[in-house]
Write a protein that holds these residues in place. Structure first.
Motif, PDB file in Angstrom:
ATOM      1  N   VAL A 114     -22.645  19.386   9.661  1.00 16.59           N
ATOM      2  CA  VAL A 114     -21.887  18.148   9.536  1.00 16.59           C
ATOM      3  C   VAL A 114     -21.313  18.079   8.122  1.00 16.59           C
ATOM      4  CG1 VAL A 114     -23.913  16.753   8.912  1.00 16.59           C
ATOM      5  CG2 VAL A 114     -21.919  15.632   9.876  1.00 16.59           C
ATOM      6  N   HIS A 115     -20.028  17.749   8.035  1.00 20.88           N
ATOM      7  CA  HIS A 115     -19.333  17.527   6.774  1.00 20.88           C
ATOM      8  C   HIS A 115     -19.037  16.031   6.707  1.00 20.88           C
ATOM      9  CE1 HIS A 115     -18.432  21.858   6.216  1.00 20.88           C
ATOM     10  NE2 HIS A 115     -18.483  21.846   7.542  1.00 20.88           N
ATOM     11  N   ILE A 116     -19.239  15.422   5.545  1.00 17.91           N
ATOM     12  CA  ILE A 116     -19.118  13.973   5.418  1.00 17.91           C
ATOM     13  C   ILE A 116     -18.196  13.624   4.261  1.00 17.91           C
ATOM     14  CG2 ILE A 116     -20.377  11.817   5.039  1.00 17.91           C
ATOM     15  CD1 ILE A 116     -22.917  13.390   5.984  1.00 17.91           C
ATOM     16  N   CYS A 117     -17.360  12.622   4.476  1.00 22.52           N
ATOM     17  CA  CYS A 117     -16.527  12.061   3.414  1.00 22.52           C
ATOM     18  C   CYS A 117     -16.603  10.539   3.557  1.00 22.52           C
ATOM     19  CB  CYS A 117     -15.091  12.533   3.559  1.00 22.52           C
ATOM     20  SG  CYS A 117     -14.035  12.015   2.202  1.00 22.52           S
ATOM     21  N   SER A 118     -16.931   9.848   2.466  1.00 26.57           N
ATOM     22  CA  SER A 118     -17.056   8.395   2.551  1.00 26.57           C
ATOM     23  C   SER A 118     -16.316   7.744   1.389  1.00 26.57           C
ATOM     24  CB  SER A 118     -18.529   7.974   2.525  1.00 26.57           C
ATOM     25  OG  SER A 118     -19.053   8.108   1.227  1.00 26.57           O
TER      26      SER A 118
ATOM     27  N   ILE B  34     -19.262  15.184   0.542  1.00 25.95           N
ATOM     28  CA  ILE B  34     -20.677  15.490   0.406  1.00 25.95           C
ATOM     29  C   ILE B  34     -20.878  16.927   0.883  1.00 25.95           C
ATOM     30  CG2 ILE B  34     -22.982  14.889   1.221  1.00 25.95           C
ATOM     31  CD1 ILE B  34     -21.931  12.013   1.588  1.00 25.95           C
ATOM     32  N   ILE B  35     -21.789  17.636   0.239  1.00 28.87           N
ATOM     33  CA  ILE B  35     -22.080  19.015   0.619  1.00 28.87           C
ATOM     34  C   ILE B  35     -22.419  19.070   2.102  1.00 28.87           C
ATOM     35  CG2 ILE B  35     -23.681  20.930   0.236  1.00 28.87           C
ATOM     36  CD1 ILE B  35     -23.977  19.850  -2.657  1.00 28.87           C
ATOM     37  N   PRO B  36     -21.859  20.051   2.827  1.00 22.22           N
ATOM     38  CA  PRO B  36     -22.170  20.167   4.258  1.00 22.22           C
ATOM     39  C   PRO B  36     -23.674  20.297   4.477  1.00 22.22           C
ATOM     40  CG  PRO B  36     -20.528  21.787   3.589  1.00 22.22           C
ATOM     41  CD  PRO B  36     -21.003  21.111   2.353  1.00 22.22           C
ATOM     42  N   ARG B  37     -24.143  19.684   5.549  1.00 21.97           N
ATOM     43  CA  ARG B  37     -25.579  19.720   5.861  1.00 21.97           C
ATOM     44  C   ARG B  37     -25.774  20.289   7.244  1.00 21.97           C
ATOM     45  NH1 ARG B  37     -28.832  14.756   3.870  1.00 21.97           N
ATOM     46  NH2 ARG B  37     -30.454  16.279   4.285  1.00 21.97           N
TER      47      ARG B  37
ATOM     48  N   SER C 107     -30.957  13.008  20.001  1.00 26.02           N
ATOM     49  CA  SER C 107     -31.420  12.617  18.672  1.00 26.02           C
ATOM     50  C   SER C 107     -30.817  13.589  17.667  1.00 26.02           C
ATOM     51  CB  SER C 107     -32.942  12.668  18.570  1.00 26.02           C
ATOM     52  OG  SER C 107     -33.506  11.668  19.385  1.00 26.02           O
ATOM     53  N   LEU C 108     -30.393  13.060  16.528  1.00 26.16           N
ATOM     54  CA  LEU C 108     -29.756  13.873  15.500  1.00 26.16           C
ATOM     55  C   LEU C 108     -30.698  13.987  14.316  1.00 26.16           C
ATOM     56  CD1 LEU C 108     -27.047  15.312  14.884  1.00 26.16           C
ATOM     57  CD2 LEU C 108     -26.312  13.205  13.796  1.00 26.16           C
ATOM     58  N   PHE C 109     -30.884  15.202  13.836  1.00 27.27           N
ATOM     59  CA  PHE C 109     -31.765  15.482  12.710  1.00 27.27           C
ATOM     60  C   PHE C 109     -31.013  16.339  11.702  1.00 27.27           C
ATOM     61  CE2 PHE C 109     -34.337  15.184  16.504  1.00 27.27           C
ATOM     62  CZ  PHE C 109     -35.421  14.412  16.127  1.00 27.27           C
ATOM     63  N   TYR C 110     -31.272  16.128  10.414  1.00 26.33           N
ATOM     64  CA  TYR C 110     -30.844  17.096   9.414  1.00 26.33           C
ATOM     65  C   TYR C 110     -31.878  18.196   9.396  1.00 26.33           C
ATOM     66  CZ  TYR C 110     -27.212  14.144   7.370  1.00 26.33           C
ATOM     67  OH  TYR C 110     -26.082  13.404   7.160  1.00 26.33           O
ATOM     68  N   ASN C 111     -31.437  19.420   9.246  1.00 23.32           N
ATOM     69  CA  ASN C 111     -32.340  20.564   9.186  1.00 23.32           C
ATOM     70  C   ASN C 111     -32.821  20.721   7.756  1.00 23.32           C
ATOM     71  OD1 ASN C 111     -33.744  22.862   9.748  1.00 23.32           O
ATOM     72  ND2 ASN C 111     -31.971  24.112  10.238  1.00 23.32           N
ATOM     73  N   SER C 112     -33.892  20.010   7.397  1.00 24.98           N
ATOM     74  CA  SER C 112     -34.391  19.978   6.027  1.00 24.98           C
ATOM     75  C   SER C 112     -35.895  20.180   6.015  1.00 24.98           C
ATOM     76  CB  SER C 112     -34.055  18.635   5.383  1.00 24.98           C
ATOM     77  OG  SER C 112     -34.686  18.503   4.147  1.00 24.98           O
ATOM     78  N   LYS C 113     -36.363  20.970   5.059  1.00 28.90           N
ATOM     79  CA  LYS C 113     -37.801  21.208   4.932  1.00 28.90           C
ATOM     80  C   LYS C 113     -38.446  20.259   3.928  1.00 28.90           C
ATOM     81  CE  LYS C 113     -37.207  26.054   6.011  1.00 28.90           C
ATOM     82  NZ  LYS C 113     -37.221  27.406   5.512  1.00 28.90           N
TER      83      LYS C 113
ATOM     84  N   ASN D 159     -36.118  14.118   8.115  1.00 32.29           N
ATOM     85  CA  ASN D 159     -34.826  14.593   8.568  1.00 32.29           C
ATOM     86  C   ASN D 159     -34.265  13.871   9.787  1.00 32.29           C
ATOM     87  OD1 ASN D 159     -36.515  15.598  10.506  1.00 32.29           O
ATOM     88  ND2 ASN D 159     -36.085  17.746  10.108  1.00 32.29           N
ATOM     89  N   PHE D 160     -34.895  12.821  10.249  1.00 31.19           N
ATOM     90  CA  PHE D 160     -34.385  12.077  11.394  1.00 31.19           C
ATOM     91  C   PHE D 160     -33.196  11.229  10.967  1.00 31.19           C
ATOM     92  CE2 PHE D 160     -34.418   8.157  13.986  1.00 31.19           C
ATOM     93  CZ  PHE D 160     -34.092   8.726  15.201  1.00 31.19           C
ATOM     94  N   ILE D 161     -32.096  11.363  11.658  1.00 25.07           N
ATOM     95  CA  ILE D 161     -30.899  10.580  11.357  1.00 25.07           C
ATOM     96  C   ILE D 161     -30.812   9.391  12.303  1.00 25.07           C
ATOM     97  CG2 ILE D 161     -28.378  10.596  11.258  1.00 25.07           C
ATOM     98  CD1 ILE D 161     -29.873  12.257   9.110  1.00 25.07           C
TER      99      ILE D 161
END
Length: 153
Positions: A55-59, A65-68, A76-82, A86-88
């Motif tokens: 996901v690429h974000i511009c606000s 914002i750096i792609p995530r 359910s949408l999650f960011y892949n983060s360790k 990461n739940f969106i």
């Protein structure tokens, strides 16, 4: 008898067509804003581009914002983060041109399909430059303020 059979077949065909679901695809350009002015006199306008697992974000707060990396699983949408939670959010109502994303039905935002050439996808793909994107992004954001009858600061 033949008329009843033909009428029955037509009804079955019509009902069958109504049940046919179009496969929903989140890979696209989307935009969202709050539906009313926030405390800091903004509407939190945002545009996103989702493709595959990114996901690429511009606000209006931070231009890009750096792609995530993201994971879409069972609506359910999650960011892949360790390193962080990461739940969106959950994806609620989906249509061809919009979806609702949030933690529950009361705390959600609607994202609408962005039908414009000067979008994040084309910026990332090199079809437009940063200046063209930023100019059109600002115009779209101001347009959202005008739709809500809020003075853009």
């Amino acid at each position: 008898m033949t008329k009843k059979l033909i009428l029955s077949l037509i009804i079955i065909l019509l009902l069958g067509c109504n049940e046919k679901k179009e496969k929903w695809n989140i890979s696209s350009n989307w935009y969202s804003s709050s539906s009313e002015k926030l405390e800091d006199n903004t509407i939190d306008y945002v545009e996103i581009f989702m493709k595959n697992d990114t996901v690429h974000i511009c606000s209006e707060y931070m231009l890009r914002i750096i792609p995530r990396k993201m994971i879409l699983k069972n609506d359910s949408l999650f960011y892949n983060s360790k390193t962080e939670s990461n739940f969106i959010g959950n994806i609620f109502k989906k249509t061809k041109n919009s979806f609702d994303l949030g933690t529950n039905n009361e705390n959600k935002r609607t994202y609408y399909k962005l039908e414009n050439f000067k979008n994040l996808e084309n910026l990332i793909g090199g079809k437009i430059n940063e200046k063209e994107f930023n100019s059109d992004f600002t115009k779209r954001m101001v347009n959202q303020y005008e739709k809500l009858r809020i003075e853009f600061k």
